[in-house]
Design a protein around this motif. Structure first.
Motif, short mmCIF file in Angstrom:
data_model
loop_
_atom_site.label_atom_id
_atom_site.label_comp_id
_atom_site.label_asym_id
_atom_site.label_seq_id
_atom_site.Cartn_x
_atom_site.Cartn_y
_atom_site.Cartn_z
N LYS A 101 0.84 -1.20 0.00
CA LYS A 101 0.00 0.00 0.00
C LYS A 101 0.88 1.25 0.00
O LYS A 101 0.65 2.17 -0.78
N GLU A 102 1.88 1.25 0.84
CA GLU A 102 2.78 2.40 0.91
C GLU A 102 3.58 2.55 -0.38
O GLU A 102 3.73 3.65 -0.90
N ARG A 103 4.07 1.45 -0.90
CA ARG A 103 4.89 1.48 -2.12
C ARG A 103 4.09 1.96 -3.33
O ARG A 103 4.58 2.72 -4.15
N ALA A 104 2.83 1.49 -3.42
CA ALA A 104 2.01 1.81 -4.58
C ALA A 104 1.19 3.09 -4.40
O ALA A 104 0.48 3.51 -5.31
N CYS A 105 1.32 3.71 -3.23
CA CYS A 105 0.58 4.95 -2.92
C CYS A 105 -0.92 4.79 -3.18
O CYS A 105 -1.54 5.59 -3.88
N MET A 106 -1.48 3.73 -2.66
CA MET A 106 -2.90 3.45 -2.85
C MET A 106 -3.69 3.80 -1.60
O MET A 106 -3.13 3.92 -0.51
N TRP A 107 -4.99 3.94 -1.78
CA TRP A 107 -5.90 4.32 -0.71
C TRP A 107 -7.02 3.28 -0.57
O TRP A 107 -8.17 3.54 -0.89
N PRO A 108 -6.68 2.07 -0.09
CA PRO A 108 -7.68 1.01 -0.02
C PRO A 108 -8.84 1.31 0.92
O PRO A 108 -9.91 0.73 0.78
N GLN A 109 -8.65 2.25 1.86
CA GLN A 109 -9.73 2.62 2.76
C GLN A 109 -10.83 3.34 1.99
O GLN A 109 -11.99 3.28 2.35
N GLN A 110 -10.46 4.03 0.91
CA GLN A 110 -11.42 4.82 0.14
C GLN A 110 -11.87 4.11 -1.15
O GLN A 110 -12.96 4.37 -1.63
N TYR A 111 -11.04 3.26 -1.69
CA TYR A 111 -11.34 2.65 -2.98
C TYR A 111 -11.28 1.13 -2.85
O TYR A 111 -10.21 0.55 -2.68
N HIS A 112 -12.45 0.51 -2.95
CA HIS A 112 -12.54 -0.93 -2.74
C HIS A 112 -11.69 -1.72 -3.75
O HIS A 112 -11.09 -2.74 -3.39
N ARG A 113 -11.62 -1.27 -4.99
CA ARG A 113 -10.81 -2.00 -5.99
C ARG A 113 -9.33 -1.98 -5.61
O ARG A 113 -8.61 -2.93 -5.86
N GLU A 114 -8.88 -0.89 -5.04
CA GLU A 114 -7.49 -0.83 -4.60
C GLU A 114 -7.26 -1.82 -3.46
O GLU A 114 -6.22 -2.46 -3.39
N HIS A 115 -8.24 -1.97 -2.58
CA HIS A 115 -8.14 -2.97 -1.51
C HIS A 115 -8.07 -4.37 -2.13
O HIS A 115 -7.21 -5.17 -1.74
N GLU A 116 -8.95 -4.66 -3.07
CA GLU A 116 -8.94 -5.98 -3.72
C GLU A 116 -7.61 -6.24 -4.42
O GLU A 116 -7.07 -7.34 -4.36
N PHE A 117 -7.09 -5.22 -5.08
CA PHE A 117 -5.81 -5.36 -5.78
C PHE A 117 -4.69 -5.66 -4.78
O PHE A 117 -3.93 -6.62 -4.97
N LEU A 118 -4.59 -4.87 -3.74
CA LEU A 118 -3.54 -5.07 -2.75
C LEU A 118 -3.67 -6.42 -2.05
O LEU A 118 -2.68 -7.09 -1.79
N GLU A 119 -4.90 -6.81 -1.77
CA GLU A 119 -5.16 -8.10 -1.13
C GLU A 119 -4.64 -9.24 -2.02
O GLU A 119 -3.96 -10.16 -1.56
N SER A 120 -4.94 -9.16 -3.30
CA SER A 120 -4.53 -10.20 -4.24
C SER A 120 -3.00 -10.25 -4.39
O SER A 120 -2.41 -11.34 -4.39
N VAL A 121 -2.38 -9.10 -4.51
CA VAL A 121 -0.92 -9.07 -4.67
C VAL A 121 -0.23 -9.54 -3.39
O VAL A 121 0.74 -10.30 -3.45
N ALA A 122 -0.75 -9.16 -2.24
CA ALA A 122 -0.17 -9.63 -0.97
C ALA A 122 -0.29 -11.15 -0.87
O ALA A 122 0.66 -11.82 -0.45
N LEU A 123 -1.44 -11.69 -1.27
CA LEU A 123 -1.60 -13.15 -1.28
C LEU A 123 -0.63 -13.81 -2.24
O LEU A 123 -0.12 -14.90 -1.97
N SER A 124 -0.36 -13.16 -3.36
CA SER A 124 0.61 -13.69 -4.32
C SER A 124 2.01 -13.74 -3.73
O SER A 124 2.74 -14.72 -3.92
N VAL A 125 2.39 -12.69 -3.02
CA VAL A 125 3.71 -12.67 -2.36
C VAL A 125 3.79 -13.80 -1.33
O VAL A 125 4.77 -14.54 -1.30
N VAL A 126 2.75 -13.95 -0.53
CA VAL A 126 2.73 -15.03 0.46
C VAL A 126 2.81 -16.38 -0.24
O VAL A 126 3.56 -17.27 0.19
N GLY A 127 2.08 -16.54 -1.34
CA GLY A 127 2.13 -17.79 -2.10
C GLY A 127 3.52 -18.11 -2.61
O GLY A 127 3.98 -19.26 -2.53
N VAL A 128 4.21 -17.10 -3.11
CA VAL A 128 5.59 -17.29 -3.58
C VAL A 128 6.49 -17.69 -2.41
O VAL A 128 7.29 -18.62 -2.52
N LEU A 129 6.33 -17.02 -1.28
CA LEU A 129 7.15 -17.35 -0.11
C LEU A 129 6.89 -18.78 0.37
O LEU A 129 7.83 -19.50 0.73
#
Length: 105
Positions: free
Chosen positions: A44-72
Motif C-alpha cells: 500500500k505504501e509502495r504503490a501509494c494506494m488508498w484502499p480505505q477509500q477505494y474498494h478496488r485498490e483494496h482488492e488489488f492489494l489483497e490479491s498481490v499480498a496473497l501472491s507474495v505469500v504464495g511465492v514465499l
C-alpha cells in the motif's frame, strides 16, 4: 524479453529480503501466512494506494499480498524455485491477472 512492472520488481525484492533473512528457514508455513497483513501495508505504501477509500485498490492489494505469500510458501517448501526469474515472472503474471480480473468486474 518480458517487461516487468515496478510493482513486480518490488515484490520480487521483498520476497528475496525475506527468503535471504537468517530466520527464513526457521519459519513455519503458518508464520509465513501471517506476513500477509504486513505485506499488504508495505505494498500500500509502495504503490501509494488508498484502499480505505477505494474498494478496488483494496482488492488489488489483497490479491498481490496473497501472491507474495504464495511465492514465499513455495520457496519455503521447494528450495529449487528460489530463482529471480521464477519469482519475477510469477509476480508479474499474478499482478497482470489481478488487473485483468478487476477491470472486467
Amino acid at each position: 524479453m518480458m517487461n516487468y512492472s515496478p510493482l513486480a520488481i518490488h515484490c520480487t525484492s521483498l520476497c528475496f529480503d525475506i527468503i535471504q533473512s537468517q530466520s527464513f528457514d526457521k519459519l513455519t508455513l503458518e508464520d509465513i501466512e501471517q506476513f500477509k497483513h504486513e505485506i499488504y501495508w508495505l505494498l500500500k505504501e509502495r504503490a501509494c494506494m488508498w484502499p480505505q477509500q477505494y474498494h478496488r485498490e483494496h482488492e488489488f492489494l489483497e490479491s498481490v499480498a496473497l501472491s507474495v505469500v504464495g511465492v514465499l510458501l513455495k520457496c519455503k517448501i521447494h528450495r529449487s524455485v528460489r530463482s529471480t526469474n521464477w519469482i519475477l515472472c510469477t509476480m508479474e503474471k499474478n499482478i497482470d491477472r489481478t488487473i485483468h480480473y478487476l477491470q472486467n468486474q
